[in-house]
Design a protein around this motif. Structure first.
Motif, short mmCIF file in Angstrom:
data_model
loop_
_atom_site.label_atom_id
_atom_site.label_comp_id
_atom_site.label_asym_id
_atom_site.label_seq_id
_atom_site.Cartn_x
_atom_site.Cartn_y
_atom_site.Cartn_z
N CYS A 268 0.83 -1.22 0.00
CA CYS A 268 0.00 0.00 0.00
C CYS A 268 0.86 1.25 0.00
CB CYS A 268 -0.91 0.01 1.23
SG CYS A 268 -2.20 -1.24 1.25
N ARG A 269 1.83 1.27 0.87
CA ARG A 269 2.67 2.47 1.01
C ARG A 269 3.54 2.69 -0.23
NH1 ARG A 269 5.70 2.51 6.59
NH2 ARG A 269 5.97 4.69 5.92
N CYS A 270 4.11 1.61 -0.73
CA CYS A 270 4.98 1.73 -1.91
C CYS A 270 4.16 2.13 -3.14
CB CYS A 270 5.71 0.42 -2.17
SG CYS A 270 6.97 0.02 -0.93
N ARG A 271 2.96 1.58 -3.27
CA ARG A 271 2.11 1.91 -4.41
C ARG A 271 1.72 3.37 -4.39
NH1 ARG A 271 0.57 1.61 -9.63
NH2 ARG A 271 -1.64 2.12 -9.86
N LEU A 272 1.38 3.92 -3.22
CA LEU A 272 1.01 5.34 -3.14
C LEU A 272 2.21 6.21 -3.51
CD1 LEU A 272 -1.12 7.45 -2.43
CD2 LEU A 272 -0.27 7.40 -0.06
N ALA A 273 3.39 5.88 -2.99
CA ALA A 273 4.59 6.66 -3.31
C ALA A 273 4.90 6.57 -4.80
CB ALA A 273 5.77 6.16 -2.48
N GLU A 274 4.73 5.38 -5.37
CA GLU A 274 5.03 5.18 -6.79
C GLU A 274 4.09 5.99 -7.69
OE1 GLU A 274 4.40 1.61 -10.05
OE2 GLU A 274 4.82 1.07 -7.98
N THR A 275 2.79 5.98 -7.37
CA THR A 275 1.83 6.69 -8.23
C THR A 275 2.00 8.21 -8.13
OG1 THR A 275 0.18 6.60 -6.46
CG2 THR A 275 0.11 4.86 -8.12
N LEU A 276 2.50 8.70 -7.01
CA LEU A 276 2.66 10.15 -6.83
C LEU A 276 4.08 10.62 -7.11
CD1 LEU A 276 0.59 10.68 -3.54
CD2 LEU A 276 -0.14 11.04 -5.91
N GLY A 277 4.99 9.67 -7.31
CA GLY A 277 6.38 10.05 -7.53
C GLY A 277 7.03 10.64 -6.29
#
Length: 323
Positions: A268-277
């Motif tokens: 969850c945390r990595c996906r949010l960071a990835e989508t927002l850069g």
């Protein structure tokens, strides 16, 4: 006087449409239609023949509008609807009701965690709970499927859940993370003693590590696990204690040298960071930034959150969700 043995025959002498119409209006409780199957062979045949249409009529009359749209993994489109699905819907609605009621009770008590139980956040949590059910439904139960010898392994179940999380847009992820945050604050207030900072059961673990384990189990098992912890269920507490003990070893490579699977909360945390850069360390700030622009959700918005469709965000000053 008519004997009891004659009553089923008299009832079955009515047209099937009238019998089914009457059954659809009886207050639904899990298992009661299956019990009717035991009355006689004719009743069993009637319920078996019209199980799908009767289930649809009960949902239309007694369940919230468009309830099936909120559980896409529970009843795949085109499949037959049965009483087991009704039982599950009933139990899920009651689970979500108890969790929401607990939030309002914490707010009324005006204790330390009351500030987290703002109505607009609790409403977003309810949307996140439905998303948790979708993640839970993405994998089959860890037991043999009917009529097959196949079985889903724990690793495959974990991977299915991870794939759902990896497909989510920032708005769904922000709501999911808020939901997990509120779950933790509920448990700090009313959960078992292992989640209390002074608990001797922490075994030297930091509180945030225990809470990470809690969030991981909620992602795995869905809202029913949160409900079980709030009820101080011994089995749920035992699962948490086991997760805490295995926190470090589960992250070690396997015997064949393969890297350990990333935890679902890490996904969850990595996906949010990835989508927002952005960086994972900025998750909390990113979550609030998104939530401030989401505002109140309509029923259509809730379905979009569950399906993983991006929401149209508003300007910050127009949002109903503030810090």
């Amino acid at each position: 006087m008519t004997s009891l043995s004659q009553q089923p025959s008299l009832l079955l002498s009515l047209p099937p449409e009238l019998i089914l119409e009457s059954l659809a209006q009886v207050d639904y409780t899990p298992g009661h239609l299956d019990q009717l199957r035991l009355v006689c062979h004719d009743f069993n045949d009637l319920l078996q023949q019209y199980e799908h249409s009767l289930s649809l009529e009960i949902i239309r009359l007694q369940f919230p509008l468009n309830i099936l749209a909120k559980y896409p993994g529970l009843h795949p489109p085109g499949s037959s609807l049965g009483f087991k699905t009704l039982d599950e819907l009933y139990m899920r609605l009651n689970t979500l009701f108890r969790i929401e009621r607990n939030c309002h009770n914490i707010r009324r008590r005006e204790g330390k965690e009351a500030a987290w139980m703002r109505p607009e956040w609790v409403n977003l949590q309810q949307a996140g709970m439905h998303l948790l059910y979708r993640i839970h439904d993405s994998s089959k139960p860890l037991r043999p499927c009917p009529y097959t010898d196949t079985m889903l392994t724990q690793s495959e179940s974990h991977e299915n859940k991870a794939q759902i999380i990896k497909s989510l847009p920032p708005t769904s992820l922000a709501i999911l993370l808020l939901t997990l945050h509120l779950c933790v604050h509920q448990l700090r207030s009313d959960g078992p003693c292992i989640l209390i900072p002074t608990s001797p059961l922490l075994h030297g673990m930091l509180r945030f590590e225990v809470e990470l384990c809690t969030q991981e189990l909620i992602l795995h098992h869905g809202p029913s696990y949160q409900d079980a912890l709030l009820c101080h269920c011994p089995h749920a507490i035992s699962l948490l204690e086991t997760e805490v003990r295995n926190m470090e070893t589960r992250q070690l490579p396997s015997e064949d040298g393969k890297d350990a699977q990333r935890t679902l909360i890490a996904e969850c945390r990595c996906r949010l960071a990835e989508t927002l850069g952005s960086d994972v360390e900025d998750n909390r700030k990113d979550m609030w930034s998104i939530l401030e622009r989401i505002g109140s959700l309509t029923e259509k918005d809730v379905v979009k959150v569950i399906r993983g469709e991006e929401l149209i965000t508003r300007k910050r000053q127009d949002s109903g969700v503030g810090l």
